[in-house]
Design a protein around this motif. Structure first.
Motif, PDB file in Angstrom:
ATOM      1  N   ARG A   1       0.838  -1.209   0.000  1.00 12.87           N
ATOM      2  CA  ARG A   1       0.000   0.000   0.000  1.00 12.87           C
ATOM      3  C   ARG A   1       0.870   1.256   0.000  1.00 12.87           C
ATOM      4  O   ARG A   1       0.589   2.222  -0.721  1.00 12.87           O
ATOM      5  N   VAL A   2       1.932   1.242   0.811  1.00 15.43           N
ATOM      6  CA  VAL A   2       2.841   2.395   0.857  1.00 15.43           C
ATOM      7  C   VAL A   2       3.449   2.649  -0.521  1.00 15.43           C
ATOM      8  O   VAL A   2       3.499   3.787  -1.001  1.00 15.43           O
ATOM      9  N   ARG A   3       3.887   1.579  -1.166  1.00 23.13           N
ATOM     10  CA  ARG A   3       4.509   1.737  -2.488  1.00 23.13           C
ATOM     11  C   ARG A   3       3.519   2.294  -3.506  1.00 23.13           C
ATOM     12  O   ARG A   3       3.870   3.147  -4.330  1.00 23.13           O
ATOM     13  N   GLN A   4       2.278   1.839  -3.445  1.00 22.54           N
ATOM     14  CA  GLN A   4       1.276   2.286  -4.406  1.00 22.54           C
ATOM     15  C   GLN A   4       0.833   3.727  -4.161  1.00 22.54           C
ATOM     16  O   GLN A   4       0.639   4.495  -5.109  1.00 22.54           O
ATOM     17  N   GLU A   5       0.661   4.096  -2.889  1.00 26.38           N
ATOM     18  CA  GLU A   5       0.096   5.408  -2.573  1.00 26.38           C
ATOM     19  C   GLU A   5       1.121   6.538  -2.595  1.00 26.38           C
ATOM     20  O   GLU A   5       0.790   7.673  -2.955  1.00 26.38           O
ATOM     21  N   PHE A   6       2.362   6.237  -2.208  1.00 27.71           N
ATOM     22  CA  PHE A   6       3.324   7.332  -2.034  1.00 27.71           C
ATOM     23  C   PHE A   6       4.386   7.382  -3.123  1.00 27.71           C
ATOM     24  O   PHE A   6       5.123   8.357  -3.216  1.00 27.71           O
ATOM     25  N   LYS A   7       4.475   6.326  -3.910  1.00 24.65           N
ATOM     26  CA  LYS A   7       5.284   6.329  -5.132  1.00 24.65           C
ATOM     27  C   LYS A   7       6.691   6.878  -4.918  1.00 24.65           C
ATOM     28  O   LYS A   7       7.152   7.789  -5.618  1.00 24.65           O
ATOM     29  N   VAL A   8       7.368   6.325  -3.923  1.00 28.59           N
ATOM     30  CA  VAL A   8       8.759   6.699  -3.669  1.00 28.59           C
ATOM     31  C   VAL A   8       9.625   6.195  -4.826  1.00 28.59           C
ATOM     32  O   VAL A   8       9.524   5.035  -5.232  1.00 28.59           O
ATOM     33  N   GLU A   9      10.469   7.039  -5.357  1.00 31.91           N
ATOM     34  CA  GLU A   9      11.320   6.659  -6.473  1.00 31.91           C
ATOM     35  C   GLU A   9      12.367   5.644  -6.012  1.00 31.91           C
ATOM     36  O   GLU A   9      13.118   5.906  -5.061  1.00 31.91           O
ATOM     37  N   GLU A  10      12.425   4.480  -6.682  1.00 29.50           N
ATOM     38  CA  GLU A  10      13.304   3.402  -6.249  1.00 29.50           C
ATOM     39  C   GLU A  10      14.765   3.820  -6.223  1.00 29.50           C
ATOM     40  O   GLU A  10      15.527   3.410  -5.340  1.00 29.50           O
ATOM     41  N   GLU A  11      15.189   4.639  -7.178  1.00 30.94           N
ATOM     42  CA  GLU A  11      16.602   5.025  -7.229  1.00 30.94           C
ATOM     43  C   GLU A  11      16.977   5.974  -6.095  1.00 30.94           C
ATOM     44  O   GLU A  11      18.155   6.139  -5.766  1.00 30.94           O
ATOM     45  N   ILE A  12      15.981   6.612  -5.498  1.00 36.45           N
ATOM     46  CA  ILE A  12      16.228   7.501  -4.354  1.00 36.45           C
ATOM     47  C   ILE A  12      15.974   6.757  -3.048  1.00 36.45           C
ATOM     48  O   ILE A  12      16.750   6.819  -2.109  1.00 36.45           O
TER      49      ILE A  12
END
Length: 206
Positions: A115-126
C-alpha cells in the motif's frame, strides 16, 4: 479511524502518583521501541503520513513481536486525537532488516508496504530513509470499563509522560479520566502534539 483521549502529565512525580492510584488495575507493561521511515524526498510526510515499526520487548534486537503501522492525517484537538490508521503484524527479523536497510521497504512482501509503495510512489533510485525513533514504557490498565495506557516516553532530548485511552466516546472517557485526576490531585493538561511530532521537533512541548 483511531480515536484516542491524550492527556499529558507534567513530570515523573505525577506519573508515579497516577501509577500508584491505578496499580491494582494493571494488566501488563509493554516495552516498545518505535522506529519511523519516510521516502528520501519526504514523500510520506508531505502527505501527513507516518510509517512506523514497533518492536515489543526490552531489546529490539531480540524482540519476538513487531507491528507495522501507517498513520495519516492526524488531528489533535482538546486532548482528543483522530488519525487514519492501518496496522499489520510483521516478522521481527524482517523488521530489523528494514531498520538496517530502509530500501528493503521497496521490495519486502507485505500488504501494508505494498500500500505504501502504491500510494506514495517513492522513487526506487532515491529510496527510503530511517528517521530514527524512541523508546516507550507503557502501563496498560483495565479501569472503569476503559483501557488506559500510561506512557513514559524516552526521547534523546527528554522524557514525556502521557495518558492515552482509545474510545468510541472520547469526550465521555475524557471526562471520567479528568475527574479521577482531579480527585487525586494529579496535575495534567491536554496533549497538543503527537509523540511523532515531538520526536521530529526534538523539543518537549511547554
Amino acid at each position: 479511524m483511531e480515536v484516542e483521549v491524550k492527556l499529558r502529565l507534567p513530570n515523573s512525580e505525577s506519573h508515579q502518583a497516577l501509577s500508584s492510584v491505578l496499580s491494582k488495575f494493571l494488566v501488563k507493561t509493554h516495552f516498545q521501541h518505535n522506529i519511523f521511515f519516510d521516502g528520501a524526498n519526504s514523500e510520506l510526510s508531505a502527505k501527513r503520513a507516518v510509517l512506523r515499526l514497533r518492536f515489543y520487548g526490552e531489546d529490539p534486537q531480540t524482540a519476538e513481536r513487531c507491528v507495522l503501522s501507517l498513520k495519516a492525517k492526524a488531528v489533535l484537538v482538546n486532548g482528543v486525537s483522530r488519525v487514519e490508521e492501518d496496522e499489520e503484524e510483521f516478522d521481527p527479523f524482517l523488521g530489523r532488516e528494514i531498520w538496517a536497510n530502509p530500501n528493503l521497504i521497496g521490495s519486502t512482501k507485505s500488504r501494508l508496504l505494498n500500500r505504501v509503495r502504491q500510494e506514495f510512489k517513492v522513487e526506487e533510485e532515491i529510496g527510503y530513509v530511517c528517521l530514527g525513533g524512541f523508546k516507550n514504557v507503557r502501563g496498560v490498565y483495565d479501569w472503569k470499563g476503559l483501557k488506559l495506557e500510561v506512557d513514559e516516553t524516552l526521547f534523546e532530548f527528554g522524557t514525556l509522560y502521557e495518558i492515552e485511552c482509545e474510545s468510541g466516546e472520547p469526550e465521555k472517557a475524557k471526562e471520567i479520566i479528568e475527574e479521577a485526576l482531579k480527585e487525586n490531585g494529579i496535575p495534567y493538561s491536554c496533549s497538543k502534539m503527537s509523540k511523532f511530532a515531538i520526536f521530529r521537533s526534538r523539543e518537549l512541548p511547554l
